[in-house]
Motif scaffolding. Structure first.
Motif, PDB file in Angstrom:
ATOM      1  N   TYR A  36       0.554  -1.235  -0.073  1.00 15.25           N
ATOM      2  CA  TYR A  36       0.320  -0.078   0.337  1.00 15.25           C
ATOM      3  C   TYR A  36       0.265   1.001   0.031  1.00 15.25           C
ATOM      4  CZ  TYR A  36      -3.411  -3.200   1.038  1.00 15.25           C
ATOM      5  OH  TYR A  36      -4.828  -4.574   1.413  1.00 15.25           O
ATOM      6  N   ASN A  37       1.589   1.203  -0.567  1.00 10.78           N
ATOM      7  CA  ASN A  37       3.397   2.668  -0.462  1.00 10.78           C
ATOM      8  C   ASN A  37       2.064   3.597  -1.479  1.00 10.78           C
ATOM      9  OD1 ASN A  37       4.688   3.947  -2.052  1.00 10.78           O
ATOM     10  ND2 ASN A  37       6.683   2.417  -1.396  1.00 10.78           N
ATOM     11  N   PRO A  38       2.489   4.856  -0.559  1.00 11.02           N
ATOM     12  CA  PRO A  38       1.799   6.103  -1.458  1.00 11.02           C
ATOM     13  C   PRO A  38       1.778   5.780  -2.370  1.00 11.02           C
ATOM     14  CG  PRO A  38       3.177   6.423   0.065  1.00 11.02           C
ATOM     15  CD  PRO A  38       3.064   5.368   0.699  1.00 11.02           C
ATOM     16  N   LEU A  39       3.095   5.240  -3.074  1.00 12.55           N
ATOM     17  CA  LEU A  39       3.093   5.431  -4.943  1.00 12.55           C
ATOM     18  C   LEU A  39       1.972   5.483  -6.118  1.00 12.55           C
ATOM     19  CD1 LEU A  39       6.169   3.773  -5.188  1.00 12.55           C
ATOM     20  CD2 LEU A  39       6.110   6.836  -5.457  1.00 12.55           C
ATOM     21  N   HIS A  40       1.297   4.638  -4.715  1.00 13.55           N
ATOM     22  CA  HIS A  40       0.342   3.607  -5.789  1.00 13.55           C
ATOM     23  C   HIS A  40      -1.119   4.418  -5.563  1.00 13.55           C
ATOM     24  CE1 HIS A  40       3.599   1.165  -6.675  1.00 13.55           C
ATOM     25  NE2 HIS A  40       4.329   0.473  -5.327  1.00 13.55           N
ATOM     26  N   LEU A  41      -1.492   4.867  -4.479  1.00 11.00           N
ATOM     27  CA  LEU A  41      -2.603   5.116  -4.060  1.00 11.00           C
ATOM     28  C   LEU A  41      -3.213   6.353  -4.209  1.00 11.00           C
ATOM     29  CD1 LEU A  41      -2.299   2.805  -1.449  1.00 11.00           C
ATOM     30  CD2 LEU A  41      -3.999   1.932  -3.455  1.00 11.00           C
ATOM     31  N   ASP A  42      -1.726   7.591  -3.725  1.00 14.39           N
ATOM     32  CA  ASP A  42      -1.929   8.805  -3.422  1.00 14.39           C
ATOM     33  C   ASP A  42      -1.202   9.679  -3.752  1.00 14.39           C
ATOM     34  OD1 ASP A  42      -1.948  11.571  -1.638  1.00 14.39           O
ATOM     35  OD2 ASP A  42      -1.601  10.447   0.318  1.00 14.39           O
ATOM     36  N   ASP A  43      -2.650  10.477  -4.863  1.00 11.29           N
ATOM     37  CA  ASP A  43      -1.840  11.567  -5.731  1.00 11.29           C
ATOM     38  C   ASP A  43      -1.554  12.654  -5.495  1.00 11.29           C
ATOM     39  OD1 ASP A  43      -2.327  10.630  -8.763  1.00 11.29           O
ATOM     40  OD2 ASP A  43      -4.701  10.751  -8.033  1.00 11.29           O
ATOM     41  N   ASN A  44      -2.081  12.572  -4.608  1.00 11.27           N
ATOM     42  CA  ASN A  44      -1.316  14.520  -3.838  1.00 11.27           C
ATOM     43  C   ASN A  44       0.226  14.299  -3.281  1.00 11.27           C
ATOM     44  OD1 ASN A  44      -3.498  16.278  -3.652  1.00 11.27           O
ATOM     45  ND2 ASN A  44      -3.957  15.555  -1.888  1.00 11.27           N
ATOM     46  N   TYR A  45       0.196  13.025  -2.916  1.00  8.82           N
ATOM     47  CA  TYR A  45       1.858  12.749  -2.164  1.00  8.82           C
ATOM     48  C   TYR A  45       2.702  12.566  -3.730  1.00  8.82           C
ATOM     49  CZ  TYR A  45       5.526   9.459  -0.080  1.00  8.82           C
ATOM     50  OH  TYR A  45       6.718   8.834  -0.642  1.00  8.82           O
ATOM     51  N   MET A  46       2.148  11.930  -4.296  1.00  6.52           N
ATOM     52  CA  MET A  46       3.228  11.742  -5.646  1.00  6.52           C
ATOM     53  C   MET A  46       3.345  13.211  -6.967  1.00  6.52           C
ATOM     54  SD  MET A  46       3.698   9.125  -5.980  1.00  6.52           S
ATOM     55  CE  MET A  46       4.553   8.691  -7.700  1.00  6.52           C
ATOM     56  N   LYS A  47       2.819  13.678  -6.219  1.00  5.39           N
ATOM     57  CA  LYS A  47       2.866  15.225  -6.794  1.00  5.39           C
ATOM     58  C   LYS A  47       4.501  16.014  -6.524  1.00  5.39           C
ATOM     59  CE  LYS A  47      -2.199  16.890  -7.642  1.00  5.39           C
ATOM     60  NZ  LYS A  47      -3.088  17.937  -6.880  1.00  5.39           N
ATOM     61  N   GLY A  48       4.470  15.820  -5.170  1.00  9.82           N
ATOM     62  CA  GLY A  48       5.775  15.843  -5.107  1.00  9.82           C
ATOM     63  C   GLY A  48       7.669  15.051  -5.487  1.00  9.82           C
ATOM     64  N   ASP A  49       8.921  16.037  -5.631  1.00  9.83           N
ATOM     65  CA  ASP A  49       9.841  14.953  -6.752  1.00  9.83           C
ATOM     66  C   ASP A  49      10.242  14.700  -5.718  1.00  9.83           C
ATOM     67  OD1 ASP A  49       9.280  16.900  -7.997  1.00  9.83           O
ATOM     68  OD2 ASP A  49      10.416  18.978  -7.417  1.00  9.83           O
ATOM     69  N   PHE A  50      11.256  13.547  -5.940  1.00 10.89           N
ATOM     70  CA  PHE A  50      11.421  11.915  -5.922  1.00 10.89           C
ATOM     71  C   PHE A  50      12.779  12.339  -6.683  1.00 10.89           C
ATOM     72  CE2 PHE A  50       7.196  11.205  -6.235  1.00 10.89           C
ATOM     73  CZ  PHE A  50       6.910  10.558  -4.368  1.00 10.89           C
ATOM     74  N   GLY A  51      13.868  12.775  -5.845  1.00 10.05           N
ATOM     75  CA  GLY A  51      15.560  13.802  -6.662  1.00 10.05           C
ATOM     76  C   GLY A  51      14.985  13.490  -7.248  1.00 10.05           C
TER      77      GLY A  51
END
Length: 149
Positions: A36-51
């Motif tokens: 249930y990693n937020p990478l797969h569920l949370d659009d708001n979380y995924m709006k951020g930068d990862f490196g």
């Protein structure tokens, strides 16, 4: 016609089933894998930068590519009595809801040993634009000729 070790040639291709990725299919994979990693569920979380990466929204589990490749190999090998022995993959591009992906394989080598016969297969998954989203290598073992009779 069933594939046999004898009829295979280097360069022969294998096609797997197309898979339409949706938010529902991603959620179902979360439930099946318990990931249930937020990478797969949370659009708001995924709006951020990862490196240096910004995905701009949720992405499919990379292991879903692995599953599609495994299905392709099993559907191809099982009727011949062959067994999928090894699969190594690497994810090269994210897959998002709305994408359609399809696994492919290309026979790159045939090997015969004292105890068995193997084919090495370059595997990949492409999206609807023809972009590679996963790449790797598989090994499939075919039964000895005497055992197949």
């Amino acid at each position: 016609m069933t594939t046999t070790f004898e009829t295979l040639s280097v360069g022969d291709s294998i096609d797997g089933p197309k898979f339409s990725v949706s938010r529902e299919s991603i959620r179902l994979f979360c439930d099946a894998s318990l990931d249930y990693n937020p990478l797969h569920l949370d659009d708001n979380y995924m709006k951020g930068d990862f490196g240096k990466t910004n995905f701009g929204g949720i992405i499919m589990h990379g292991m879903n590519n692995f599953g599609l490749i495994t299905r392709m190999l099993t559907d191809w090998a099982y009727p011949a009595g062959a067994i999928h022995r090894r699969l190594e993959t690497r994810w090269v591009k994210p897959v998002k809801p709305g994408d359609t992906i399809q696994p492919e394989g290309i026979i790159k080598a045939k090997q015969t040993t004292k105890n068995s016969r193997f084919v090495l297969i370059d595997v990949l998954v492409k999206n609807q634009n023809g972009d590679k989203v996963a790449v790797g290598e598989a090994m499939v073992e075919f039964p000895r000729a005497a055992a197949a009779a």
